[in-house]
Structures are given as structure tokens and as C-alpha cells.
Scaffold this active site. Structure first.
Site, PDB file in Angstrom:
ATOM      1  N   PHE A  39      -4.627 -37.591  44.691  1.00  0.00           N
ATOM      2  CA  PHE A  39      -6.296 -37.105  44.846  1.00  0.00           C
ATOM      3  C   PHE A  39      -6.277 -35.280  44.316  1.00  0.00           C
ATOM      4  O   PHE A  39      -6.326 -34.440  45.090  1.00  0.00           O
ATOM      5  CB  PHE A  39      -6.825 -37.394  46.469  1.00  0.00           C
ATOM      6  CG  PHE A  39      -5.950 -38.332  46.773  1.00  0.00           C
ATOM      7  CD1 PHE A  39      -6.731 -39.234  47.236  1.00  0.00           C
ATOM      8  CD2 PHE A  39      -4.576 -38.100  47.903  1.00  0.00           C
ATOM      9  CE1 PHE A  39      -6.485 -40.844  47.259  1.00  0.00           C
ATOM     10  CE2 PHE A  39      -4.392 -39.352  48.721  1.00  0.00           C
ATOM     11  CZ  PHE A  39      -5.195 -41.127  48.272  1.00  0.00           C
ATOM     12  N   CYS A  40      -4.695 -35.512  43.094  1.00  0.00           N
ATOM     13  CA  CYS A  40      -5.382 -33.664  42.906  1.00  0.00           C
ATOM     14  C   CYS A  40      -4.787 -33.135  43.635  1.00  0.00           C
ATOM     15  O   CYS A  40      -5.297 -31.808  43.424  1.00  0.00           O
ATOM     16  CB  CYS A  40      -6.728 -33.818  42.856  1.00  0.00           C
ATOM     17  SG  CYS A  40      -6.750 -34.702  41.298  1.00  0.00           S
ATOM     18  N   ASN A  41      -3.690 -33.719  44.845  1.00  0.00           N
ATOM     19  CA  ASN A  41      -3.568 -32.058  45.574  1.00  0.00           C
ATOM     20  C   ASN A  41      -1.608 -32.861  45.486  1.00  0.00           C
ATOM     21  O   ASN A  41      -1.513 -32.888  46.913  1.00  0.00           O
ATOM     22  CB  ASN A  41      -3.963 -32.564  46.787  1.00  0.00           C
ATOM     23  CG  ASN A  41      -4.056 -31.347  48.014  1.00  0.00           C
ATOM     24  OD1 ASN A  41      -3.000 -31.096  47.965  1.00  0.00           O
ATOM     25  ND2 ASN A  41      -4.373 -31.388  48.389  1.00  0.00           N
TER      26      ASN A  41
END
Length: 707
Positions: free
Chosen positions: A420-422
Site C-alpha cells: 500500500f505504498c507504505n
């Protein structure tokens, strides 16, 4: 959705304390049933649980926006004519409305429209008054919470170019700093430092204290113990999608947002809210159209416009999208009564689902899922409407998120998987070290692919999230999906599901209601029940760090078959293999075509996977989206140079094999994530000829239509 409460059983529906099952059609302050029927009829049969990725726009918002555009003429706001003045005034009115939405005024904050929160973050990193390393060894610090979106972490590249040190700070570090309390500081030192943290983690939904803003700015709480003046960037993109933010009480210096997270439409539009006390410190090098009060082309002379917005909005803003925001605010307030109602409704859905999901277990007592969270979902002050988890088998092994995603698609449940782009939060919750991330990359795994397990360890997880139009039935459908695919009822029968007309039921399969669950502390089938082993197959996504990029010798030396081991054949021995059956799949995801002999083409068996079915946007369809594609049977006649496509109850369709046929139209499409476009054939049938609504496929002639 029909059969809601009774379908899962009263015990499962009553898991979350404080939830009234009889009021499942009502949200706080608005009627969900009326909302879904009037504004979101397109969701019928669909369970959409990716609101943290992008929420959905209501029908009336788009209708009113379109009506506005059809009735008014909006010109470029940089011109001076009447239509341009209408645009300028409307944009400024929307600007004030955005500020009011966050409980602030133009006296305290300036709002700069950007292409999204990422562009807003980039703007801050470029304009912040960094002090580079000097001879006195004093420099600015860029600190960011490790539980931050990629776009925040990416700011460190600009900081590095400015010769500024970047320091990642873990949530544990901040909590410890809170416990230690205030530290002594030099009030005379004005060296500027920047600390960035999210109001809400887009990974887990954990909400970090908004009180950190004032504590860090005042020096009572320091991300790192260095003298200077701290400024705070609050990444509010995820938080404000379902919660009110009061900037009069929590005065962050910079607040980036993306509007599609709130309204669903327009996409590609965001904003940066800048505290006016900080604005004079910002530096800007590039200047674009509309930002100059005066400049010379033949001399290095430039005077910026006085207002912050005019100075930083380079070029013509996306003014029609800004006007669309007006209708977004109108719709949101009219349909829900405001963000406070949305916050309460979405949190209760998440808390209910979290309680039920965490209580599911196998007959041996092992949990069905592992949930990644820093809170107990006690209140919306500490937790947003996001649940992050991995599915486990009854031995505690993680089932790859790609397998979960594929199964959810069959139930028409839309969720999100990966990191999740994290990456920071993903590493922290899943126990992935920096060295492991680097090894995974060397092995071929990159962000966004479907390699979900490496050496048996997960590379990501599954995330579901709720929006203001989410219903209690959506939560039920998701829980039914987990129960039906992971647990078995007595007598070896799968836990029955809802009818095929309901969301959350697998396509093309008739099923029954789900039986009552009798235990609250641990929801599992009765003793003697079995696992649904056939529903899941995580092995297809399970690899080792060597398997993704095998050496040539490893490719040549294939794994032994059971027959070879039984015959005592040593590994590596060259033995003959017998082909017993030969199948072609002329159309991707459709039925196989069996042959006894077949010519070889330049890319393998001739005409194997040479065609695909595409939707109205030219996107390749697969059984993941349309399981009934497997009922379409292609046959190839090499003598007549045609392919005949058949389906039960439908007239056959003939497709010529030659690409230069006058009847054939070739278009470009992509298969999965293949970066090389593939040829897809537009079927040469009469306009509007249907292969059958039953199959969700239509033939297309040269005059148009969807394939």
C-alpha cells in the site's frame, strides 16, 4: 442485500458491542438504504472495500456537475473576459469552502491547488527553507515517521540534494519521547527542521495524536534531539477521507490532501494548506504562467504575485475539476450531514468487522487471520475504518495475499493487497528487515507485483476499508467470504453462502444461507469439520529467493516427478518424457481446444493464446473478472483458416485466422502487467451481435461495439 442478519447467524451479527443489528440500514444521520438505491445503484452485487484507495462518487454529484458545465461557460481564469471572471470567482469560492471544511479561514491558512497530495509534498520539500551543512556543522533536519506514505519518504531525495540529513523515526521512538516529556532547548536557535507524520496510517488505519503538532512545534516533543525550530507537516490525505479535521485546534504548518479520497471525483486534484505564519519563509525557484507580477525575458528579473496561492500555482490550474469540488461538498453534506456522521458510521463498521474477524478460528483453535493494528478499535480517535490482515491456514502459515485477492474477485469483493505504498509500516508489522527487502528485490520482487510469499514469508498483506456508503451487509458479505472459503461445516460440506444475486457470493454458483455460528469467543465449525483445501492454493505465489531468478543449471535440472523417484532415477538424469494430451487456448481465459498434432509457430504452438476478450475500454478480460469465460469454446480449422467460437444457447461466431483479412480489426491491449502491448482481435460479426449477456461478452464488427 437480502438475507443479511439471518444469513450469518445472530451471534456473528452481534459481535460488536453497541451495534444494533436491527438498524443495519441506517447510518449516523442518514439512511443507507435510500443512499444506495438513489446514488450507488451501480454497486448492486458488488462489495467495494477499497475506500482507502479511492472512495466512490454519488450519482447526483456527477449529474449536477455535468448540468453546471452544460449551463455555464467557464473560461481560462487568467483571462479578463466575463467567462473567465466567472471561473475565477467560482474557484475562489471553492477555495474558501475547502478552508471552511477544515474549520479555518484565509486569515490563518492559504490553499494552493495541486495535482494531488504527492505534488503538495513535493512542493513543500522544494520550498522549505532548508539550511545545508556548513562549516559550523549546523544543518536542518528532515524527520519523518516510518509509518508514512512513499510520497513522504520520497521527500528525502530533495533534502539530500539540499545537503540536509534525513532521519526516519519509528512510532515507538515517538511514543518513548512522549513518555520522557519535555527536553531543554535553546530558544535563540532558529535553525529550521521539518517533521512529517500521517494523521492516519494508510496501512493499518492507526490514528496518531494530533496533539503531536503543537508539542513538536513548541519543542516539548522532539523527533530528534537537536537545537532549532521545528515545523510540522501533517499528511492528512487518508485521515480526512472519513473524518473531520479542525485546523483551528491543530495548526499544522503544512497539510497535503487529495480530494478523490473524500469525494471519489475529481481525481488528479489535491491541495496544500499552508499556515500563513510559515508562508513568508518558503522559497521558490521555478515560476510558471500566472505566478509573476512582472518579469523580463532578456534579464534575470522576476517579481512574484503577492498571494501564496498565486505564487505557487504554476500555470493554469485544473479549474473545471475545482468547480467539481463544489458539487462534491454539496452532495456530501446533503447525503450524510457531514464528516462527523461519516466518521462514526465507518468506524462502527470497521469495529464490528474487526471483532468478528479476529474471533474466527479453526477447529484446532488456530486463528483464521492475523490482524496488523496498533489499536483495539476502541474509538475513532485512535483508529480509522481500515483493517489490515493476512489469512492463515490451520497451522498458522500465511496464505499469500494474491490468492486471497483472486478468491475475493470470484465473490465480487474488491479489496487491496500488497504494502500500500507504505513500506515502513509493512516492514514493522510483518517483521521484514531491510536486508530481506533488498534480497527480495535481487530475487525479482518489486512493489506492486503478485509475489506474495518468499521463502514462506509474506511480502505484503490484505487491506479492507470502509466509506460513507458502505453497509452492514458489505461487512457481512466479506465475513461470509472468509468463513465460506476457510472453514467447513460438519459432514464435509462447505459453509453455505448467500444467493448468486447477492454481493459476496461466487459467480456462476447457486448457494444457500449460512448456518448459525454458536460461539462468540471463537467462531469455528463443529468438531470433526474439515478445511476447504480446494479453495486455496498459495503454492502458485510461493517462491524462494532463488526461484524468482534461477540459474541456467537450475532451469535445466527440473524437479523430479513422483514416477521418476519411484523408478529410482537420479536427479539430473536425462529421461524421455511422454506428452499424453495436447491443449491449445486460442482465446485467453476461454476453454481449451484439444488436438493430437499441431504446428509450431514463432512463439510456441500456433495460435495458442493469440486472441483475447476485451471490454469497452480495450482492457483484457480474464476469468478473474469473468469466470464464465471458461464456458466459451473455441475451435480452429486450419484447412478453412477460421476459428469457430461456440457457447451454449448462442449462435457460433467465425473468426478468420489471417490478420490481413479485411473483416478483421486489430487493436492493442495489455495482458496482466505485461509491459508489451498484445494484439487483440475485434470479432468480425454483425454490429451488436451478442455472444450472450449470460456470458458478459459481445462480438464487435468494424463499425464498433464492445468485444
Amino acid at each position: 442485500m437480502a438475507g443479511g442478519a439471518a444469513g450469518l447467524g445472530a451471534e456473528l451479527l452481534a459481535f460488536a458491542q453497541g451495534w444494533d443489528p436491527g438498524a443495519s440500514s441506517l447510518a449516523h444521520g442518514y439512511s443507507l438504504q435510500e443512499l444506495r438505491e438513489s446514488e450507488f445503484r451501480r454497486l448492486a452485487g458488488t462489495v467495494y472495500l477499497d475506500h482507502a484507495g479511492a472512495t466512490l462518487f454519488p450519482q447526483s454529484q456527477l449529474t449536477n456537475f455535468t448540468k453546471d458545465l452544460m449551463e455555464n461557460v467557464y473560461g481560462n481564469p487568467h483571462s479578463q473576459n466575463i467567462t473567465s471572471k466567472l471561473t475565477h470567482d467560482t474557484v475562489e469560492q471553492v477555495r474558501y469552502r475547502v478552508l471552511a471544511h477544515f474549520h479555518t479561514t484565509p486569515e490563518d491558512y492559504s490553499l494552493v491547488f495541486t495535482s494531488g497530495s504527492t505534488a503538495a509534498l513535493k512542493l513543500v520539500s522544494e520550498a522549505f527553507p532548508w539550511v545545508s551543512r556548513g562549516s559550523e556543522n549546523s544543518e536542518s533536519q528532515f524527520c519523518y515517521l516510518t509509518d508514512n506514505h512513499t510520497s513522504v519518504v520520497g521527500m528525502r531525495k530533495i533534502a539530500k540534494a539540499m545537503n540536509v540529513t534525513s532521519t526516519p523515526v519509528s512510532p515507538e521512538d515517538m511514543w518513548l519521547a512522549e513518555e520522557r516529556g519535555a527536553v531543554t532547548s535553546d530558544p535563540d536557535c532558529q535553525l529550521p527542521h521539518l517533521f512529517c507524520y500521517p494523521a492516519q496510517s494508510n496501512f493499518s488505519g492507526n490514528r496518531y495524536p494530533l496533539s503531536w503538532i503543537e508539542e513538536v512545534k513548541s519543542g516539548r516533543l522532539r523527533p530528534v534531539n537537536v537545537p532549532g525550530k521545528w515545523f510540522v507537516l501533517l499528511d492528512a490525505a487518508s485521515y480526512v477521507s472519513t473524518s473531520p479535521l479542525d485546523l483551528s485546534a491543530h495548526q499544522a504548518d503544512f497539510v497535503p490532501i487529495s480530494f478523490y479520497k473524500i469525494f471519489g471525483f475529481p481525481t488528479g486534484l489535491g491541495a496544500l494548506l499552508i499556515n500563513n505564519r510559515v508562508a513568508p519563509l518558503l522559497r521558490k525557484s521555478y515560476f510558471g504562467g500566472g505566478t509573476a507580477a512582472a518579469y523580463l525575458a532578456g534579464e534575470d528579473f522576476y517579481i512574484p504575485r503577492p498571494s501564496v496561492a498565486e505564487r505557487f500555482e504554476d500555470g493554469t490550474i485544473s479549474y473545471l475539476d475545482v468547480i467539481a469540488l463544489k458539487h462534491g461538498f454539496d452532495a456530501l453534506e446533503r447525503l450524510t450531514g457531514g464528516m462527523e456522521n461519516i466518521s462514526q458510521h465507518t468506524f462502527l463498521l470497521a469495529r464490528y468487522t474487526h471483532t468478528a474477524l479476529s474471533s474466527l478460528c479453526y477447529p484446532n483453535g488456530a486463528p483464521v487471520v492475523q490482524i496488523y493494528s496498533d489499536s483495539e478499535f476502541s474509538s475513532p480517535d485512535v483508529q480509522g475504518p481500515i483493517i489490515n490482515f493476512n489469512v492463515l491456514d490451520d497451522s498458522g502459515n500465511v496464505i499469500g495475499y494474491s490468492e486471497v485477492d483472486k478468491m475475493a474477485s470470484l465473490y465480487n469483493i474488491h479489496l487491496r493487497t500488497g504494502c500500500f505504498c507504505n513500506t515502513g509500516a509493512c516492514q514493522r508489522h510483518l517483521g521484514i528487515s531491510n536486508e530481506m527487502v533488498k534480497r527480495h528485490l535481487e530475487a525479482g520482487h518489486v512493489c506492486g507485483d503478485n509475489v506474495d510469499l518468499i521463502d514462506g514469508q509474506p511480502t505484503g498483506s490484505v487491506r479492507i476499508s470502509f466509506g460513507y456508503m458502505s453497509t452492514f451487509e458489505d461487512a457481512q458479505a466479506f465475513l461470509r467470504f472468509i468463513i465460506a472459503t476457510r472453514l467447513h461445516s460438519p459432514c464435509g460440506q462447505p459453509v453455505p453462502r448467500a444467493s448468486t444475486e447477492e454481493a459476496g457470493a461466487p459467480a456462476a454458483e447457486k448457494v444457500q444461507d449460512t448456518p448459525t455460528v454458536t460461539r462468540r469467543d471463537c467462531v469455528s465449525p463443529q468438531e470433526g469439520a474439515c478445511m476447504v483445501s480446494g479453495f486455496w492454493n498459495s503454492s502458485s505465489s510461493t517462491v524462494s529467493t532463488q526461484a524468482l531468478c534461477p540459474a541456467v543449471s537450475e532451469v535445466v535440472s527440473a524437479e523430479q516427478t513422483p514416477a521418476e523417484r519411484a523408478a529410482g532415477i537420479l536427479p539430473g538424469d536425462l529421461v524421455p518424457h511422454v506428452v499424453t494430451n495436447l491443449y491449445l487456448y486460442p482465446i485467453k481465459s476461454c476453454a481449451a481446444f484439444e488436438v493430437t498434432t499441431w504446428p509450431i509457430g514463432s512463439q510456441g504452438l500456433l495460435y495458442d493464446r493469440s486472441w483475447m476478450v476485451v471490454n469497452h475500454n480495450g482492457i483484457c478480460l480474464s476469468q478473474k473478472q469473468e469466470p464464465r469465460l471458461c464456458l466459451i469454446q473455441p475451435f480452429i480449422n486450419l484447412q478453412q483458416r477460421i476459428m469457430v467460437i461456440k457457447a451454449k444457447g448462442m449462435e457460433p461466431i467465425e473468426v478468420p485466422l489471417e490478420e490481413d483479412s479485411e473483416q478483421l480489426q486489430i487493436c492493442q491491449s495489455k495482458v496482466c502487467t505485461d509491459s508489451s502491448p498484445q494484439n487483440s482481435c475485434v470479432l468480425p460479426a454483425e454490429p451488436g451481435t451478442e455472444l450472450g449477456a449470460e456470458y458478459g461478452v459481445r462480438a464487435q464488427s468494424e463499425s464498433g461495439g464492445t468485444v
